[in-house]
Design a protein around this motif. Structure first.
Motif, PDB file in Angstrom:
ATOM      1  N   UNK A   1      -3.982  -0.999   4.331  1.00  7.70           N
ATOM      2  CA  UNK A   1      -2.987  -0.251   3.582  1.00  7.70           C
ATOM      3  C   UNK A   1      -3.314  -0.359   2.108  1.00  7.70           C
ATOM      4  N   UNK A   2      -3.876   0.670   1.575  1.00  8.22           N
ATOM      5  CA  UNK A   2      -4.356   0.579   0.219  1.00  8.22           C
ATOM      6  C   UNK A   2      -3.990   1.836  -0.548  1.00  8.22           C
ATOM      7  N   UNK A   3      -3.609   1.660  -1.750  1.00 14.35           N
ATOM      8  CA  UNK A   3      -3.079   2.778  -2.523  1.00 14.35           C
ATOM      9  C   UNK A   3      -3.588   2.684  -3.948  1.00 14.35           C
TER      10      UNK A   3
ATOM     11  N   UNK B   1      -2.194   3.988  11.908  1.00 19.41           N
ATOM     12  CA  UNK B   1      -1.615   5.275  12.282  1.00 19.41           C
ATOM     13  C   UNK B   1      -2.124   6.353  11.330  1.00 19.41           C
ATOM     14  N   UNK B   2      -2.184   7.550  11.835  1.00 24.16           N
ATOM     15  CA  UNK B   2      -2.683   8.644  11.019  1.00 24.16           C
ATOM     16  C   UNK B   2      -3.821   9.331  11.744  1.00 24.16           C
TER      17      UNK B   2
ATOM     18  N   UNK C   1      -6.124   8.441   4.926  1.00 23.99           N
ATOM     19  CA  UNK C   1      -5.417   9.716   5.074  1.00 23.99           C
ATOM     20  C   UNK C   1      -5.745  10.673   3.938  1.00 23.99           C
ATOM     21  N   UNK C   2      -5.854  10.158   2.738  1.00 24.52           N
ATOM     22  CA  UNK C   2      -6.080  11.049   1.596  1.00 24.52           C
ATOM     23  C   UNK C   2      -7.475  11.647   1.611  1.00 24.52           C
TER      24      UNK C   2
ATOM     25  N   UNK D   1       0.971   9.306  -1.936  1.00 25.86           N
ATOM     26  CA  UNK D   1       0.380   9.215  -0.614  1.00 25.86           C
ATOM     27  C   UNK D   1       0.778  10.414   0.241  1.00 25.86           C
TER      28      UNK D   1
ATOM     29  N   UNK E   1       0.808  -1.211   0.000  1.00 30.20           N
ATOM     30  CA  UNK E   1       0.000   0.000   0.000  1.00 30.20           C
ATOM     31  C   UNK E   1       0.837   1.254   0.000  1.00 30.20           C
ATOM     32  N   UNK E   2       0.516   2.166   0.892  1.00 27.62           N
ATOM     33  CA  UNK E   2       1.199   3.444   0.916  1.00 27.62           C
ATOM     34  C   UNK E   2       2.398   3.435   1.857  1.00 27.62           C
ATOM     35  N   UNK E   3       2.764   2.277   2.347  1.00 26.87           N
ATOM     36  CA  UNK E   3       3.915   2.204   3.249  1.00 26.87           C
ATOM     37  C   UNK E   3       5.213   2.297   2.454  1.00 26.87           C
TER      38      UNK E   3
ATOM     39  N   UNK F   1       0.139  -5.125   1.810  1.00 34.01           N
ATOM     40  CA  UNK F   1      -0.829  -4.652   2.773  1.00 34.01           C
ATOM     41  C   UNK F   1      -2.008  -5.615   2.813  1.00 34.01           C
ATOM     42  N   UNK F   2      -2.781  -5.539   3.872  1.00 32.42           N
ATOM     43  CA  UNK F   2      -3.931  -6.450   3.965  1.00 32.42           C
ATOM     44  C   UNK F   2      -4.943  -6.148   2.857  1.00 32.42           C
TER      45      UNK F   2
ATOM     46  N   UNK G   1      -3.210  -3.949   9.062  1.00 34.32           N
ATOM     47  CA  UNK G   1      -3.799  -2.974   9.996  1.00 34.32           C
ATOM     48  C   UNK G   1      -5.323  -2.988   9.903  1.00 34.32           C
TER      49      UNK G   1
ATOM     50  N   UNK H   1       7.711   8.544  12.012  1.00 38.30           N
ATOM     51  CA  UNK H   1       7.159   7.815  10.854  1.00 38.30           C
ATOM     52  C   UNK H   1       7.572   8.506   9.557  1.00 38.30           C
TER      53      UNK H   1
ATOM     54  N   UNK I   1      -7.282  -2.252   7.573  1.00 37.18           N
ATOM     55  CA  UNK I   1      -7.795  -0.969   7.067  1.00 37.18           C
ATOM     56  C   UNK I   1      -7.150  -0.634   5.736  1.00 37.18           C
ATOM     57  N   UNK I   2      -7.828   0.250   4.993  1.00 32.71           N
ATOM     58  CA  UNK I   2      -7.220   0.909   3.846  1.00 32.71           C
ATOM     59  C   UNK I   2      -6.580   2.200   4.371  1.00 32.71           C
ATOM     60  N   UNK I   3      -5.322   2.107   4.772  1.00 36.13           N
ATOM     61  CA  UNK I   3      -4.668   3.246   5.416  1.00 36.13           C
ATOM     62  C   UNK I   3      -4.459   4.427   4.500  1.00 36.13           C
ATOM     63  N   UNK I   4      -4.052   4.166   3.259  1.00 39.09           N
ATOM     64  CA  UNK I   4      -3.788   5.265   2.330  1.00 39.09           C
ATOM     65  C   UNK I   4      -5.031   6.080   2.037  1.00 39.09           C
ATOM     66  N   UNK I   5      -6.123   5.445   1.602  1.00 36.64           N
ATOM     67  CA  UNK I   5      -7.343   6.213   1.346  1.00 36.64           C
ATOM     68  C   UNK I   5      -7.879   6.921   2.581  1.00 36.64           C
TER      69      UNK I   5
END
Lengths: 652, 104
Positions: free
Chosen positions: B1-3, A629-630, A554-555, B9, A469-471, A518-519, A546, B69, A548-552
């Motif tokens: 974690x999705x992009x 996180x975020x 935050x965006x 990002x 993902x966005x990591x 990512x998951x 995590x 981070x 979750x969709x972490x990137x979306x």
């Protein structure tokens, strides 16, 4: 002999002249007559459709022109298989397609063409792309008609954006004599569905044109700049009896390598040696041309810092003192160093713009050297555009720079190198302090801790497939010259990571392959785990889970700051928990063993168990629980209150 | 974690690019020069918006963890710079600071 064949086919010489030429080339008269007989069929292949007089049983191919051209008689499916072999294909990645029966039949006696059954077309195409990227060898993906094709479209899109020479075939479920009746799974203009995301899409208009269509697809895909090609034909063609020519791919595929214009090279060299502070951007064309050593040579010669904008591969050794790190933001302005280059040289980076600001800002003189002529100069003002194979381009640029360097300029380059080295050493030290963060030992882990543990575990020549993902991953010191390699993505259709890793391992069985996903990414494409289990592809899959969709997450907040979502904590689009997905159970369902990792203390032992499995040829999966996180994450995120239970009036 | 959309990002940028001036505009009186604020302003402006900062109100430890981070995403700061930024953000944008203004 090749020229003779070409002349004969173009009617440039007579039959007698052709035979005479062959005997002069050393063939006996008998052998020359045999070649003539075989080559003559080439001229007839483009004529009317074959008559029923063609023998019903596939005949053994007859060789001509030193084996480069073979006349073949048999089913369209067998001709398809023959041409794939002649095109250098070893693996076919496919999902079950009943109309391809004659192709499957042909595979029975052609063990050199291996069929890999993939249980979903998307991860199957990702596996093929991974194999192609890691081996630089051709492969094909095939599916059942339009319904299978649409499942593969996501990965065709990735191949298009990432310039991967992926060739895709699916039959048209309509048959030639009853097409256009809205039949089962029939859509009009099937090949046009993927036209915007392929270099070439085409339908074979006759059964005997299957081999030619296949050849053209491979030629289009593998002619730089690379990209995917799609072909199809009516389902009945595969069963039809044909006579066709099978031609070795290297007889017609130029595998084009373009030398740069000397004047452009001279201008670029002058700019570089006279620059106050030049900067080099590297990209995937360096990897494809196997030109990393040349990029290093040029950088050292000029005393030039090196960076990279997001690409698939790491194209420059990250441990090299002239390496200043990846461009972290959307433009060069986000680089910590150098802040003010006056000349920027791009070597093979696609420079995909994701925002309005040009990646290379107005100001520095820009030299853009790429084989991808389509995108040169589209956004960035370019002082010296150079269309070339970057391997040749770097050769010529190095020679030109060496010719211009005076002792004074060499001294200047050496001083600049010392400055860059000073920065890169300091940057390395500053990056290393990541372990001092207050959350470093937290449970659940932060994503950076997981990466750090994997980076300290991975083999010196490990391949890291990254779809987390966005990591952003750090600490691997990627090095395309025999060190750790990165296989990243920027196509953006998720679900490619597991399949890519399987394909990479197929191509590179003697290197450790670790997939970081990512998951959210993982759950789009886990079926390739089954291929890992069946083919005994010992890949270690590490999921940053995590839930979750972490990137979306935050965006969305960035797009709607101070909104009701942040105020209430009501995010409808990002939380994947309640219930949490059990990735280990999913993996076990596909025949892959694994375990859940909850905290930093468990991580090293889990990785050791993963290594033990892979040593025995077994894939392994780690479902690593990481923290969300975020901004705006609650300990227990809100979920939309949709409760069907209240609607149920019957216990059924 | 999705992009999936593949925009850059927001958290993958060098640093936190909050626009501090709008944040301060909400305060009743101008603030004297603050080295932590100056660092945030100079190091973080390329990528992040002020609104993201104000939506991310948290205590000093939270900010410190956030800055670390960013180190994982390419941020290059000395320990002293990290301390100054965390001190400033924990004070100016702590849990009780005013939220970001709604988007127009």
């Amino acid at each position: 002999m090749r020229e003779l064949v070409a002349k004969y086919l173009s009617k440039g010489i007579s039959r007698r002249g052709f035979v005479s030429g062959l005997t002069k080339a050393g063939l006996t008269v008998t052998a020359a007559q045999s070649v003539l007989s075989s080559v003559s069929s080439v001229a007839t292949a483009q004529g009317p459709a074959p008559a029923p007089s063609v023998p019903p049983v596939p005949a053994a191919p007859t060789a001509a022109a030193g084996g480069a051209i073979k006349s073949f008689q048999g089913t369209g499916g067998a001709a398809f298989a023959e041409q794939l072999i002649a095109s250098g294909v070893k693996y076919v990645f496919g999902n079950s397609a009943s109309e391809d029966a004659e192709f499957y039949e042909a595979l029975v006696d052609r063990p050199q063409l291996q069929y890999i059954l993939t249980p979903h077309e998307g991860p199957g195409a990702a596996m093929a792309a991974g194999y192609i990227k890691a081996s630089q060898q051709p492969a094909i993906v095939m599916q059942a008609g339009a319904v299978g094709m649409v499942n593969a479209i996501g990965q065709i899109f990735n191949a298009f954006k990432e310039q991967t020479p992926l060739v895709v075939y699916s039959y048209r479920t309509d048959q030639s004599r009853r097409a256009g009746r809205d039949g089962f799974e029939e859509i009009p203009n099937q090949e046009q569905v993927v036209q915007p995301i392929t270099k070439y899409s085409w339908m074979a208009h006759r059964a005997d044109m299957i081999p030619e269509t296949v050849r053209r697809a491979f030629k289009a895909a593998w002619t730089p700049p690379y990209g995917p090609a799609y072909i199809d034909w009516h389902a009945d063609y595969t069963a039809e009896r044909v006579r066709a020519d099978i031609i070795a791919q290297d007889q017609l595929d130029p595998r084009m390598r373009v030398r740069p214009d000397p004047d452009d090279v001279a201008r670029a060299a002058k700019l570089l040696v006279e620059a106050r502070l030049p900067l080099m951007i590297v990209g995937d064309e360096v990897y494809k041309a196997k030109a990393a050593a040349k990029a290093i040579r040029l950088a050292e010669l000029v005393g030039m810092p090196v960076t990279q904008f997001r690409q698939l591969w790491a194209n420059f050794p990250e441990g090299h003192p002239l390496w200043v790190g990846n461009v972290p933001g959307g433009t060069l302005a986000s680089l910590a160093y150098p802040r003010n280059p006056d000349v920027v040289l791009n070597v093979g980076n696609k420079l995909q713009h994701n925002g309005p600001a040009p990646i290379v800002p107005r100001g520095p003189k820009f030299i853009d050297m790429r084989i991808d002529f389509n995108s040169i100069g589209n956004v960035i003002a370019t002082e010296v555009p150079i269309v070339a194979d970057v391997g040749y381009g770097l050769d010529d640029l190095i020679a030109a720079v060496e010719g211009l360097l005076t002792p004074a300029l060499r001294q200047k380059a050496a001083e600049r190198s010392a400055e860059v080295r000073k920065f890169s050493l300091q940057a390395r030290a500053l990056r290393a302090q990541i372990v001092n963060g207050p959350d470093w030992d937290s449970t659940p882990m932060i994503a950076d801790r997981v990466t750090w543990e994997v980076a300290h575990f991975a083999d010196p020549d490990a391949i890291i497939v990254h779809e987390a993902g966005s990591h952003t991953i750090n600490g691997f010191d990627f090095n395309p010259l025999g060190g750790r390699e990165l296989f990243f993505y920027y196509g953006g259709h998720l679900g490619s990571g597991v399949g890519t890793a399987a394909g990479v391992k197929l191509a590179r069985p003697n290197q450790q392959v670790i997939a970081l996903v990512g998951d959210g990414s993982f759950i789009f494409g886990p079926t390739a785990l089954w291929n890992m289990a069946r083919l005994e592809l010992p890949v270690i899959t590490v999921i940053y889970n995590n839930h979750a969709y972490g990137g979306p997450h935050s965006r969305v907040i960035n797009n709607v700051p101070g909104g009701r979502m942040v105020e209430t904590g009501h995010f409808v689009h990002d939380y994947l928990g309640n219930p949490d997905m059990d990735m280990v159970a999913i993996a076990k369902g596909f025949g892959v063993d694994g375990e859940t990792v909850h905290n930093p203390g468990e991580m090293r032992a889990a990785l050791a168990r993963a290594r033990a499995h892979t040593v025995e040829g077994k894939p392994y999966l780690l479902d690593v629980q990481v923290a969300r996180k975020g901004i705006g994450w609650a300990a227990k995120p809100w979920i939309p209150p949709i409760q069907v239970a209240s609607l149920r009036t019957k216990k059924v | 974690m999705r992009d999936r959309r593949m925009r850059i990002p927001a958290l993958a940028c060098v640093g936190m690019m909050w626009l501090i001036a709008p944040a301060q505009a909400q305060q009743s009186a101008p603030t004297a020069s603050n080295p932590g604020r100056d660092l945030v302003a100079s190091k973080c402006f390329q990528c992040h918006t002020d609104a993201m900062f104000r939506d991310g109100r948290q205590d000093r430890r939270g900010w410190e963890a956030t800055i670390y981070r960013m180190v994982g995403r390419g941020g290059l700061w000395t320990p002293e710079e990290i301390k100054l930024m965390a001190d400033y953000l924990g004070e100016a944008l702590g849990p009780d600071a005013k939220p970001a203004l709604p988007a127009k």
